[in-house]
Scaffold this active site. Structure first.
Site, PDB file in Angstrom:
ATOM      1  N   HIS A 275      14.674 -29.323  30.786  1.00 14.82           N
ATOM      2  CA  HIS A 275      13.552 -29.540  32.159  1.00 14.82           C
ATOM      3  C   HIS A 275      13.084 -29.160  32.079  1.00 14.82           C
ATOM      4  CE1 HIS A 275      17.524 -30.598  33.369  1.00 14.82           C
ATOM      5  NE2 HIS A 275      18.826 -30.099  32.892  1.00 14.82           N
ATOM      6  N   ASP A 326      21.729 -35.761  31.187  1.00  9.96           N
ATOM      7  CA  ASP A 326      22.863 -34.485  31.507  1.00  9.96           C
ATOM      8  C   ASP A 326      23.489 -34.554  32.048  1.00  9.96           C
ATOM      9  OD1 ASP A 326      22.306 -32.451  32.751  1.00  9.96           O
ATOM     10  OD2 ASP A 326      20.033 -32.142  33.766  1.00  9.96           O
TER      11      ASP A 326
END
Length: 464
Positions: A275, A326
């Site tokens: 991220h 994810d």
């Protein structure tokens, strides 16, 4: 026996070449990639009307979260932000038996294979039984995920995740009881997996993943990293996904997560920050100086409202980007690739923001994020169709509607920005064909078993 693949067009370093072939040994490695190769007919796979490209590398996956697709898109059920969304995720995590973990992982891996993904980094943190007690075999759920990958045929790096607490000065969240274990238990179980798979198939590797600085305090975080480096394992962690975790880290340690990890000399060429959205230019510089990789997950980050990663700033500092699916809100590496630039276009109100950084064109830069940069993050010889690498690749139908109008010069940007999944025809990992003409041999079985699981889990809440 060697096998020669002869496509109409062959992708190499940003260009599509004609009359090129790929010679693959019986060990699943590429022996030769070159022009004018020939082999006996029984050893040649002709691929007319198709282009051959290196397989995508999905660096960050939580397979069990495939189960919440479509179940968290309402504020009434999942709240308005990342922190409340976790309640829906915890419900799914609590509902799964070991057999269910296998079935949902197979579904996620099947969808990846059909999208041209040949390798996955599975950030795995389901460890315990639903009541929070360890299984008699602490590797059970890890092995279920690995066996699911082997069933589908996708290459896996199981990034076994350490999760020791719910956060700074927080009581342990009951929704996370399947995640928690001690440092000793974590290291012992990860070593068991290393011992079990070190001499087995090259399609299985093990890595470490301290979940985040909020879930793993700095001292055990450092111990895990040192342990991993002694064994030359990839190291992944969530970093600065939410501003709240940055603020909590400052309260606990007086530093942001990036600054804290830099002080502890944790980032490095073997380190991937997942991220890395809410970072200052100075913090980005710390990652750049260490040679770390950033794994962005744009389709999940937009789904959760996480924010926009400053990829333009980071890339100008020389940081490599990889990509991950994810939460499995969408499994499409090419959508993740294009959204890395599209999000910046919306933010800056400009086009092609990541173009021509260090002289690399935009389409090739984004394609590299989905392939070669992901391979580097996981420490694998894949991501490029070059001699010595694993024979991991996919083909596209050059006559499919989303690619219509291409030329060899325009094919890569058309593919990166417009590819439809129906164009993906064949997928090969380590010389083994997973998908042939758009279908996987176990496709119907996997979908049927997953549908039964999905309905059972959500019928309990009347949300099937």
């Amino acid at each position: 026996m060697t096998t020669l693949y002869r496509p109409e067009l062959f992708y190499s370093d940003g260009a599509f070449l004609s009359d090129y072939g790929l010679l693959v040994g019986d060990d699943g490695r590429i022996q030769v990639a070159g022009k004018g190769l020939t082999a006996p007919p029984e050893q040649t796979v002709e691929l007319p009307g198709k282009a051959l490209l290196p397989g995508a590398v999905n660096v960050h996956s939580h397979t069990f979260q495939r189960l919440i697709r479509g179940k968290s898109e309402s504020r009434r059920t999942s709240g308005k932000d990342f922190w409340s969304w976790r309640g829906t995720m915890y419900h799914a995590a609590a509902a799964l038996s070991p057999e269910d973990v296998f079935d949902v992982a197979r579904m996620a891996f099947l969808e990846m294979a059909l999208a041209g993904v040949t390798t996955v980094g599975e950030f795995h943190y389901l460890h315990n039984a639903p009541d929070g007690k360890p299984y008699d075999d602490p590797t059970l759920l890890s092995r279920q995920v690995i066996e699911a990958a082997q069933s589908v045929g996708i290459r896996i790096v199981l990034l076994r995740t350490a999760y020791f607490r719910s956060g700074f000065e927080l009581p342990n969240d009951p929704g996370q009881i399947r995640f928690f274990e001690s440092l000793d238990a974590y290291l012992n179980t990860t070593q068991q997996l290393l011992d079990a798979y070190s001499s087995g198939s090259s399609n299985v590797r093990i890595g470490v993943a301290p979940h985040s600085i909020r879930a793993v305090p700095v001292q055990p975080f450092r111990e895990i990293v040192n342990w991993a480096r002694e064994r030359q394992l990839p190291i992944h962690t969530h970093l600065s996904e939410q501003t709240a975790e940055n603020e909590a880290c400052v309260r606990e340690y007086g530093r942001t997560p990036a600054a804290l990890l830099a002080r502890e000399q944790i980032p490095g060429p073997d380190f991937t920050a997942v991220h890395a959205i809410h970072m200052t230019g100075e913090e980005i510089g710390l990652l750049a100086d260490s040679g770390s990789t950033i794994c962005s997950c744009p389709t999940t980050e937009r789904n959760l409202g996480d924010g926009i990663v400053p990829a333009d700033v980071a890339m100008r500092r020389g940081i490599r980007f990889a990509l991950g699916s994810d939460s499995q809100a969408q499994i499409d590496p090419w959508e993740d690739a294009r959204q890395l630039d599209y999000h910046l276009r919306l933010q800056h109100q400009q086009r092609a923001v990541l173009d021509d950084i260090d002289g690399l064109g935009l389409a090739q830069r984004l394609f590299d994020c989905a392939t070669v940069n992901g391979a580097r993050s996981l420490g694998l010889p894949t991501g490029e169709c070059t001699p010595g690498n694993d024979a991991d690749f996919f083909t596209v139908d050059l006559n499919e509607v989303s690619l219509a109008g291409h030329s060899p010069a325009s094919l890569l940007p058309i593919l990166v920005f417009s590819l439809g999944r129906s164009a993906i025809r064949d997928v090969v990992t380590g010389g083994r064909v997973l998908v042939r003409n758009g279908r996987h041999a176990l496709q119907e079985e996997i979908i049927t078993q997953y549908q039964a699981l999905y309905r059972r889990v959500w019928e309990e809440q009347g949300r099937a």
